[in-house]
Design an enzyme around this catalytic site. Structure first.
Site, PDB file in Angstrom:
ATOM      1  N   TYR A   1       0.839  -1.203   0.000  1.00 25.22           N
ATOM      2  CA  TYR A   1       0.000   0.000   0.000  1.00 25.22           C
ATOM      3  C   TYR A   1       0.875   1.256   0.000  1.00 25.22           C
ATOM      4  O   TYR A   1       0.685   2.146  -0.839  1.00 25.22           O
ATOM      5  CB  TYR A   1      -0.950   0.026   1.200  1.00 25.22           C
ATOM      6  CG  TYR A   1      -1.828   1.262   1.187  1.00 25.22           C
ATOM      7  CD1 TYR A   1      -2.838   1.404   0.239  1.00 25.22           C
ATOM      8  CD2 TYR A   1      -1.630   2.306   2.086  1.00 25.22           C
ATOM      9  CE1 TYR A   1      -3.624   2.555   0.194  1.00 25.22           C
ATOM     10  CE2 TYR A   1      -2.407   3.448   2.050  1.00 25.22           C
ATOM     11  CZ  TYR A   1      -3.405   3.567   1.099  1.00 25.22           C
ATOM     12  OH  TYR A   1      -4.177   4.703   1.044  1.00 25.22           O
TER      13      TYR A   1
HETATM   14  P1  NAP Z   1     -13.329   4.675  -0.023  1.00 22.15           P
HETATM   15  O1  NAP Z   1     -14.383   5.454   0.686  1.00 22.15           O
HETATM   16  O2  NAP Z   1     -13.233   3.208   0.245  1.00 22.15           O
HETATM   17  O3  NAP Z   1     -13.470   4.957  -1.575  1.00 22.15           O
HETATM   18  C1  NAP Z   1     -12.791   4.181  -2.516  1.00 22.15           C
HETATM   19  C2  NAP Z   1     -13.399   4.423  -3.888  1.00 22.15           C
HETATM   20  O4  NAP Z   1     -12.681   3.623  -4.845  1.00 22.15           O
HETATM   21  C3  NAP Z   1     -14.851   4.002  -3.946  1.00 22.15           C
HETATM   22  O5  NAP Z   1     -15.563   4.905  -4.757  1.00 22.15           O
HETATM   23  C4  NAP Z   1     -14.788   2.634  -4.624  1.00 22.15           C
HETATM   24  O6  NAP Z   1     -16.019   2.433  -5.336  1.00 22.15           O
HETATM   25  C5  NAP Z   1     -13.613   2.834  -5.576  1.00 22.15           C
HETATM   26  N1  NAP Z   1     -13.060   1.543  -5.944  1.00 22.15           N
HETATM   27  C6  NAP Z   1     -12.609   0.543  -5.130  1.00 22.15           C
HETATM   28  N2  NAP Z   1     -12.238  -0.523  -5.873  1.00 22.15           N
HETATM   29  C7  NAP Z   1     -12.451  -0.175  -7.177  1.00 22.15           C
HETATM   30  C8  NAP Z   1     -12.285  -0.849  -8.407  1.00 22.15           C
HETATM   31  N3  NAP Z   1     -11.826  -2.130  -8.468  1.00 22.15           N
HETATM   32  N4  NAP Z   1     -12.614  -0.205  -9.552  1.00 22.15           N
HETATM   33  C9  NAP Z   1     -13.099   1.059  -9.518  1.00 22.15           C
HETATM   34  N5  NAP Z   1     -13.286   1.739  -8.387  1.00 22.15           N
HETATM   35  C10 NAP Z   1     -12.967   1.127  -7.231  1.00 22.15           C
HETATM   36  O7  NAP Z   1     -11.884   5.226   0.336  1.00 22.15           O
HETATM   37  P2  NAP Z   1     -11.212   6.672   0.198  1.00 22.15           P
HETATM   38  O8  NAP Z   1     -10.481   6.891   1.473  1.00 22.15           O
HETATM   39  O9  NAP Z   1     -12.159   7.689  -0.288  1.00 22.15           O
HETATM   40  O10 NAP Z   1     -10.117   6.341  -0.913  1.00 22.15           O
HETATM   41  C11 NAP Z   1      -9.894   7.162  -2.038  1.00 22.15           C
HETATM   42  C12 NAP Z   1      -8.404   7.306  -2.255  1.00 22.15           C
HETATM   43  O11 NAP Z   1      -7.834   8.000  -1.138  1.00 22.15           O
HETATM   44  C13 NAP Z   1      -7.625   5.996  -2.368  1.00 22.15           C
HETATM   45  O12 NAP Z   1      -6.722   6.089  -3.453  1.00 22.15           O
HETATM   46  C14 NAP Z   1      -6.852   5.911  -1.056  1.00 22.15           C
HETATM   47  O13 NAP Z   1      -5.655   5.194  -1.184  1.00 22.15           O
HETATM   48  C15 NAP Z   1      -6.618   7.386  -0.784  1.00 22.15           C
HETATM   49  N6  NAP Z   1      -6.323   7.723   0.620  1.00 22.15           N
HETATM   50  C16 NAP Z   1      -7.221   7.511   1.595  1.00 22.15           C
HETATM   51  C17 NAP Z   1      -6.894   7.811   2.915  1.00 22.15           C
HETATM   52  C18 NAP Z   1      -7.846   7.590   4.048  1.00 22.15           C
HETATM   53  O14 NAP Z   1      -7.411   7.578   5.226  1.00 22.15           O
HETATM   54  N7  NAP Z   1      -9.136   7.444   3.780  1.00 22.15           N
HETATM   55  C19 NAP Z   1      -5.632   8.370   3.204  1.00 22.15           C
HETATM   56  C20 NAP Z   1      -4.734   8.583   2.168  1.00 22.15           C
HETATM   57  C21 NAP Z   1      -5.083   8.266   0.873  1.00 22.15           C
HETATM   58  P3  NAP Z   1     -16.725   1.034  -5.704  1.00 22.15           P
HETATM   59  O15 NAP Z   1     -16.619   0.144  -4.493  1.00 22.15           O
HETATM   60  O16 NAP Z   1     -18.116   1.461  -6.042  1.00 22.15           O
HETATM   61  O17 NAP Z   1     -15.969   0.518  -6.886  1.00 22.15           O
END
Ligand code: NAP
Length: 268
Positions: free
Chosen positions: A156
Protein backbone atom coordinates in the site's frame (compact mmCIF):
# COMPACT_ATOMS: atom_id res chain seq x y z
CA UNK A 1 -31.88 19.52 -20.22
CA UNK A 2 -28.88 21.19 -18.53
CA UNK A 3 -26.41 23.27 -20.58
CA UNK A 4 -22.74 22.18 -20.85
CA UNK A 5 -20.56 23.74 -18.12
CA UNK A 6 -18.13 26.54 -19.00
CA UNK A 7 -15.58 24.92 -16.65
CA UNK A 8 -15.87 21.70 -18.59
CA UNK A 9 -16.22 18.19 -17.25
CA UNK A 10 -14.40 16.54 -14.34
CA UNK A 11 -13.92 12.78 -14.56
CA UNK A 12 -13.59 11.36 -11.03
CA UNK A 13 -12.58 7.76 -10.28
CA UNK A 14 -13.63 6.22 -6.98
CA UNK A 15 -16.59 8.60 -6.99
CA UNK A 16 -19.06 6.32 -5.22
CA UNK A 17 -17.79 7.06 -1.69
CA UNK A 18 -15.30 8.88 0.50
CA UNK A 19 -12.81 11.28 -1.05
CA UNK A 20 -14.01 10.77 -4.65
CA UNK A 21 -17.69 11.33 -3.80
CA UNK A 22 -16.70 14.48 -1.90
CA UNK A 23 -14.67 15.76 -4.86
CA UNK A 24 -17.71 15.14 -7.06
CA UNK A 25 -19.89 17.15 -4.67
CA UNK A 26 -17.44 20.06 -4.39
CA UNK A 27 -16.71 20.16 -8.14
CA UNK A 28 -20.44 20.13 -8.95
CA UNK A 29 -20.87 23.07 -6.56
CA UNK A 30 -18.11 24.89 -8.50
CA UNK A 31 -20.10 24.23 -11.70
CA UNK A 32 -18.21 21.35 -13.32
CA UNK A 33 -20.13 18.72 -15.24
CA UNK A 34 -19.15 15.27 -14.05
CA UNK A 35 -18.32 11.76 -15.17
CA UNK A 36 -18.48 9.50 -12.13
CA UNK A 37 -16.47 6.27 -12.24
CA UNK A 38 -16.55 3.29 -9.82
CA UNK A 39 -18.05 -0.23 -9.67
CA UNK A 40 -21.24 0.52 -7.73
CA UNK A 41 -23.48 1.90 -10.50
CA UNK A 42 -26.51 2.35 -8.19
CA UNK A 43 -24.57 4.58 -5.79
CA UNK A 44 -23.08 6.54 -8.69
CA UNK A 45 -26.52 7.03 -10.22
CA UNK A 46 -27.98 8.28 -6.94
CA UNK A 47 -25.04 10.69 -6.53
CA UNK A 48 -25.33 11.89 -10.15
CA UNK A 49 -29.05 12.57 -9.73
CA UNK A 50 -28.48 14.52 -6.49
CA UNK A 51 -25.64 16.59 -7.98
CA UNK A 52 -27.73 17.45 -11.05
CA UNK A 53 -30.75 18.34 -8.92
CA UNK A 54 -28.79 20.50 -6.46
CA UNK A 55 -26.35 22.18 -8.86
CA UNK A 56 -27.90 22.05 -12.32
CA UNK A 57 -24.82 20.33 -13.78
CA UNK A 58 -24.69 17.30 -16.05
CA UNK A 59 -23.50 14.13 -14.34
CA UNK A 60 -22.84 10.88 -16.21
CA UNK A 61 -22.11 7.49 -14.72
CA UNK A 62 -19.36 5.31 -16.17
CA UNK A 63 -19.35 1.98 -14.32
CA UNK A 64 -15.89 0.44 -14.30
CA UNK A 65 -13.95 -2.10 -12.29
CA UNK A 66 -10.48 -0.60 -12.62
CA UNK A 67 -8.83 -3.92 -11.83
CA UNK A 68 -10.29 -5.16 -15.17
CA UNK A 69 -8.23 -4.16 -18.20
CA UNK A 70 -11.25 -3.76 -20.51
CA UNK A 71 -12.87 -1.35 -18.05
CA UNK A 72 -9.64 0.66 -17.64
CA UNK A 73 -9.42 0.93 -21.42
CA UNK A 74 -13.02 2.20 -21.60
CA UNK A 75 -12.23 4.98 -19.10
CA UNK A 76 -8.99 5.73 -20.95
CA UNK A 77 -10.95 6.05 -24.21
CA UNK A 78 -13.34 8.52 -22.60
CA UNK A 79 -10.41 10.61 -21.28
CA UNK A 80 -8.79 10.66 -24.70
CA UNK A 81 -11.88 11.23 -26.84
CA UNK A 82 -14.20 13.46 -24.78
CA UNK A 83 -12.88 16.97 -25.44
CA UNK A 84 -15.17 18.42 -22.76
CA UNK A 85 -13.02 16.83 -20.01
CA UNK A 86 -10.84 19.50 -18.39
CA UNK A 87 -10.13 17.87 -15.02
CA UNK A 88 -9.23 14.30 -14.10
CA UNK A 89 -9.41 13.27 -10.44
CA UNK A 90 -7.40 10.03 -10.32
CA UNK A 91 -8.57 8.79 -6.96
CA UNK A 92 -9.86 5.19 -6.86
CA UNK A 93 -7.87 3.01 -4.50
CA UNK A 94 -8.05 0.28 -1.92
CA UNK A 95 -6.34 0.20 1.44
CA UNK A 96 -4.05 -2.07 3.45
CA UNK A 97 -5.32 -5.23 5.15
CA UNK A 98 -2.61 -5.87 7.74
CA UNK A 99 1.08 -6.81 7.56
CA UNK A 100 2.55 -8.13 4.32
CA UNK A 101 3.92 -11.17 6.12
CA UNK A 102 0.36 -12.41 6.64
CA UNK A 103 -1.28 -10.84 3.55
CA UNK A 104 -3.12 -12.64 0.78
CA UNK A 105 -1.02 -12.28 -2.40
CA UNK A 106 -4.13 -12.06 -4.63
CA UNK A 107 -5.43 -9.08 -2.64
CA UNK A 108 -2.05 -7.37 -3.04
CA UNK A 109 -2.18 -8.02 -6.79
CA UNK A 110 -5.61 -6.37 -6.96
CA UNK A 111 -4.22 -3.41 -5.00
CA UNK A 112 -1.37 -2.98 -7.48
CA UNK A 113 -3.81 -3.38 -10.41
CA UNK A 114 -5.98 -0.56 -9.05
CA UNK A 115 -3.64 1.77 -7.10
CA UNK A 116 -0.73 1.54 -9.54
CA UNK A 117 -1.56 0.03 -12.96
CA UNK A 118 -4.92 1.72 -13.51
CA UNK A 119 -3.81 4.98 -11.85
CA UNK A 120 -0.75 5.08 -14.11
CA UNK A 121 -2.59 4.20 -17.32
CA UNK A 122 -5.29 6.83 -16.73
CA UNK A 123 -2.87 9.56 -15.57
CA UNK A 124 -0.75 9.06 -18.69
CA UNK A 125 -3.84 9.04 -20.94
CA UNK A 126 -5.13 12.27 -19.38
CA UNK A 127 -1.69 13.92 -19.57
CA UNK A 128 -1.31 13.03 -23.26
CA UNK A 129 -4.87 14.09 -24.17
CA UNK A 130 -4.72 17.35 -22.19
CA UNK A 131 -1.24 18.23 -23.52
CA UNK A 132 -2.59 17.86 -27.07
CA UNK A 133 -5.47 20.20 -26.19
CA UNK A 134 -3.09 22.63 -24.43
CA UNK A 135 -5.19 22.72 -21.26
CA UNK A 136 -6.50 20.59 -18.43
CA UNK A 137 -5.60 19.47 -14.92
CA UNK A 138 -4.93 16.21 -13.14
CA UNK A 139 -5.40 15.61 -9.42
CA UNK A 140 -3.80 12.39 -8.18
CA UNK A 141 -4.76 11.03 -4.76
CA UNK A 142 -1.54 9.80 -3.16
CA UNK A 143 -1.13 9.67 0.64
CA UNK A 144 1.18 10.87 3.40
CA UNK A 145 2.34 7.25 3.64
CA UNK A 146 4.32 7.97 0.44
CA UNK A 147 6.61 9.81 2.91
CA UNK A 148 6.13 7.30 5.76
CA UNK A 149 6.62 3.80 4.32
CA UNK A 150 6.34 2.00 7.67
CA UNK A 151 2.91 3.46 8.50
CA UNK A 152 1.09 0.56 6.77
CA UNK A 153 2.07 -2.55 4.87
CA UNK A 154 4.54 -1.98 2.06
CA UNK A 155 2.45 -2.74 -1.00
CA UNK A 156 0.00 0.00 0.00
CA UNK A 157 2.63 2.57 1.00
CA UNK A 158 4.67 1.78 -2.13
CA UNK A 159 1.55 2.19 -4.30
CA UNK A 160 1.07 5.68 -2.89
CA UNK A 161 4.79 6.52 -3.31
CA UNK A 162 4.33 5.48 -6.95
CA UNK A 163 1.54 8.05 -7.35
CA UNK A 164 3.65 10.79 -5.74
CA UNK A 165 6.73 10.11 -7.88
CA UNK A 166 4.62 9.77 -11.04
CA UNK A 167 3.08 13.17 -10.32
CA UNK A 168 6.42 14.86 -9.70
CA UNK A 169 7.92 13.44 -12.87
CA UNK A 170 4.87 14.19 -15.02
CA UNK A 171 4.82 17.75 -13.69
CA UNK A 172 8.29 18.27 -15.15
CA UNK A 173 7.16 16.92 -18.54
CA UNK A 174 3.97 18.97 -18.50
CA UNK A 175 5.71 22.30 -17.82
CA UNK A 176 4.82 24.69 -20.62
CA UNK A 177 2.00 22.53 -22.03
CA UNK A 178 -0.81 24.41 -20.27
CA UNK A 179 -1.63 21.29 -18.23
CA UNK A 180 -1.52 21.31 -14.42
CA UNK A 181 -0.98 18.39 -12.08
CA UNK A 182 -1.29 18.02 -8.31
CA UNK A 183 -0.67 15.18 -5.87
CA UNK A 184 -2.83 15.23 -2.77
CA UNK A 185 -1.37 13.51 0.29
CA UNK A 186 -4.17 12.85 2.78
CA UNK A 187 -3.41 11.53 6.23
CA UNK A 188 -6.04 9.32 7.87
CA UNK A 189 -9.37 10.50 6.49
CA UNK A 190 -12.78 9.26 7.63
CA UNK A 191 -14.09 7.31 4.62
CA UNK A 192 -15.05 3.70 3.93
CA UNK A 193 -11.45 2.66 3.19
CA UNK A 194 -10.93 0.63 6.37
CA UNK A 195 -14.54 -0.68 6.59
CA UNK A 196 -13.90 -2.36 3.24
CA UNK A 197 -10.98 -4.36 4.67
CA UNK A 198 -12.55 -5.31 7.99
CA UNK A 199 -10.97 -2.39 9.88
CA UNK A 200 -12.31 0.76 11.48
CA UNK A 201 -11.30 4.30 12.44
CA UNK A 202 -12.68 3.63 15.95
CA UNK A 203 -9.35 2.30 17.26
CA UNK A 204 -7.37 5.21 15.82
CA UNK A 205 -6.32 8.41 17.56
CA UNK A 206 -9.12 10.87 16.62
CA UNK A 207 -6.53 13.66 16.54
CA UNK A 208 -5.00 11.95 13.52
CA UNK A 209 -8.24 11.48 11.55
CA UNK A 210 -9.57 14.26 9.31
CA UNK A 211 -13.15 14.71 8.17
CA UNK A 212 -13.45 13.98 4.45
CA UNK A 213 -15.05 17.33 3.60
CA UNK A 214 -12.23 19.21 5.39
CA UNK A 215 -9.73 17.08 3.48
CA UNK A 216 -11.19 17.74 0.04
CA UNK A 217 -11.82 21.44 0.71
CA UNK A 218 -8.17 21.84 1.79
CA UNK A 219 -6.95 19.83 -1.21
CA UNK A 220 -8.95 22.06 -3.57
CA UNK A 221 -7.58 25.17 -1.81
CA UNK A 222 -4.09 23.80 -2.53
CA UNK A 223 -5.14 23.19 -6.13
CA UNK A 224 -6.41 26.79 -6.42
CA UNK A 225 -3.07 28.01 -5.03
CA UNK A 226 -1.27 26.13 -7.81
CA UNK A 227 0.45 23.62 -5.51
CA UNK A 228 2.12 20.54 -6.97
CA UNK A 229 2.07 18.69 -3.64
CA UNK A 230 -0.71 19.31 -1.14
CA UNK A 231 -0.52 17.87 2.37
CA UNK A 232 -3.74 19.05 4.02
CA UNK A 233 -2.55 18.34 7.61
CA UNK A 234 0.80 20.06 7.29
CA UNK A 235 0.69 23.42 9.11
CA UNK A 236 4.41 24.19 8.76
CA UNK A 237 5.08 24.04 5.02
CA UNK A 238 8.78 24.80 5.63
CA UNK A 239 9.17 21.19 6.89
CA UNK A 240 8.29 19.83 3.42
CA UNK A 241 10.38 22.50 1.72
CA UNK A 242 13.39 21.31 3.77
CA UNK A 243 12.88 17.76 2.54
CA UNK A 244 12.72 19.00 -1.05
CA UNK A 245 15.86 21.10 -0.53
CA UNK A 246 17.69 18.03 0.85
CA UNK A 247 16.66 15.99 -2.23
CA UNK A 248 17.93 18.83 -4.41
CA UNK A 249 21.29 18.78 -2.58
CA UNK A 250 21.59 15.02 -3.14
CA UNK A 251 20.87 15.22 -6.86
CA UNK A 252 24.36 16.12 -8.18
CA UNK A 253 25.81 13.15 -6.25
CA UNK A 254 23.38 10.43 -7.36
CA UNK A 255 24.79 9.35 -10.71
CA UNK A 256 28.56 9.54 -11.25
CA UNK A 257 31.11 7.59 -13.25
CA UNK A 258 32.90 6.22 -10.17
CA UNK A 259 31.69 4.51 -6.98
CA UNK A 260 32.06 6.46 -3.75
CA UNK A 261 35.39 5.99 -2.01
CA UNK A 262 33.88 3.89 0.79
CA UNK A 263 32.86 1.22 -1.75
CA UNK A 264 36.25 0.92 -3.43
CA UNK A 265 38.19 -2.30 -2.79
CA UNK A 266 41.20 -0.41 -1.51
CA UNK A 267 39.13 1.65 0.96
CA UNK A 268 40.59 0.73 4.33
P1 NAP B 1 -13.33 4.67 -0.02
O1 NAP B 1 -14.38 5.45 0.69
O2 NAP B 1 -13.23 3.21 0.24
O3 NAP B 1 -13.47 4.96 -1.57
C1 NAP B 1 -12.79 4.18 -2.52
C2 NAP B 1 -13.40 4.42 -3.89
O4 NAP B 1 -12.68 3.62 -4.84
C3 NAP B 1 -14.85 4.00 -3.95
O5 NAP B 1 -15.56 4.91 -4.76
C4 NAP B 1 -14.79 2.63 -4.62
O6 NAP B 1 -16.02 2.43 -5.34
C5 NAP B 1 -13.61 2.83 -5.58
N1 NAP B 1 -13.06 1.54 -5.94
C6 NAP B 1 -12.61 0.54 -5.13
N2 NAP B 1 -12.24 -0.52 -5.87
C7 NAP B 1 -12.45 -0.18 -7.18
C8 NAP B 1 -12.28 -0.85 -8.41
N3 NAP B 1 -11.83 -2.13 -8.47
N4 NAP B 1 -12.61 -0.21 -9.55
C9 NAP B 1 -13.10 1.06 -9.52
N5 NAP B 1 -13.29 1.74 -8.39
C10 NAP B 1 -12.97 1.13 -7.23
O7 NAP B 1 -11.88 5.23 0.34
P2 NAP B 1 -11.21 6.67 0.20
O8 NAP B 1 -10.48 6.89 1.47
O9 NAP B 1 -12.16 7.69 -0.29
O10 NAP B 1 -10.12 6.34 -0.91
C11 NAP B 1 -9.89 7.16 -2.04
C12 NAP B 1 -8.40 7.31 -2.25
O11 NAP B 1 -7.83 8.00 -1.14
C13 NAP B 1 -7.63 6.00 -2.37
O12 NAP B 1 -6.72 6.09 -3.45
C14 NAP B 1 -6.85 5.91 -1.06
O13 NAP B 1 -5.66 5.19 -1.18
C15 NAP B 1 -6.62 7.39 -0.78
N6 NAP B 1 -6.32 7.72 0.62
C16 NAP B 1 -7.22 7.51 1.59
C17 NAP B 1 -6.89 7.81 2.91
C18 NAP B 1 -7.85 7.59 4.05
O14 NAP B 1 -7.41 7.58 5.23
N7 NAP B 1 -9.14 7.44 3.78
C19 NAP B 1 -5.63 8.37 3.20
C20 NAP B 1 -4.73 8.58 2.17
C21 NAP B 1 -5.08 8.27 0.87
P3 NAP B 1 -16.73 1.03 -5.70
O15 NAP B 1 -16.62 0.14 -4.49
O16 NAP B 1 -18.12 1.46 -6.04
O17 NAP B 1 -15.97 0.52 -6.89
Amino acid sequence: MTKASKLGTALVTGASSGIGATYADRLAKRGYDLILVARDAERLKALAERLTRENGVQADVLRADLTERADVLAVEKRLRQDGSITLFVNNAGIGPKGPLLTSDADYLDRMVDLNVTAANRLAVAAAQAFAKRGEGAIINTASVVALWPQAFSGTYTASKAFVLILTESLAAELAGTGVRIQAVLPGLTRTEIFDRVGGSFDNMDPNMVMDVTDLVDAALAGFDQGELITIPSLADKALYDKLEAARGELRPHLSLSRPAARYLADAA
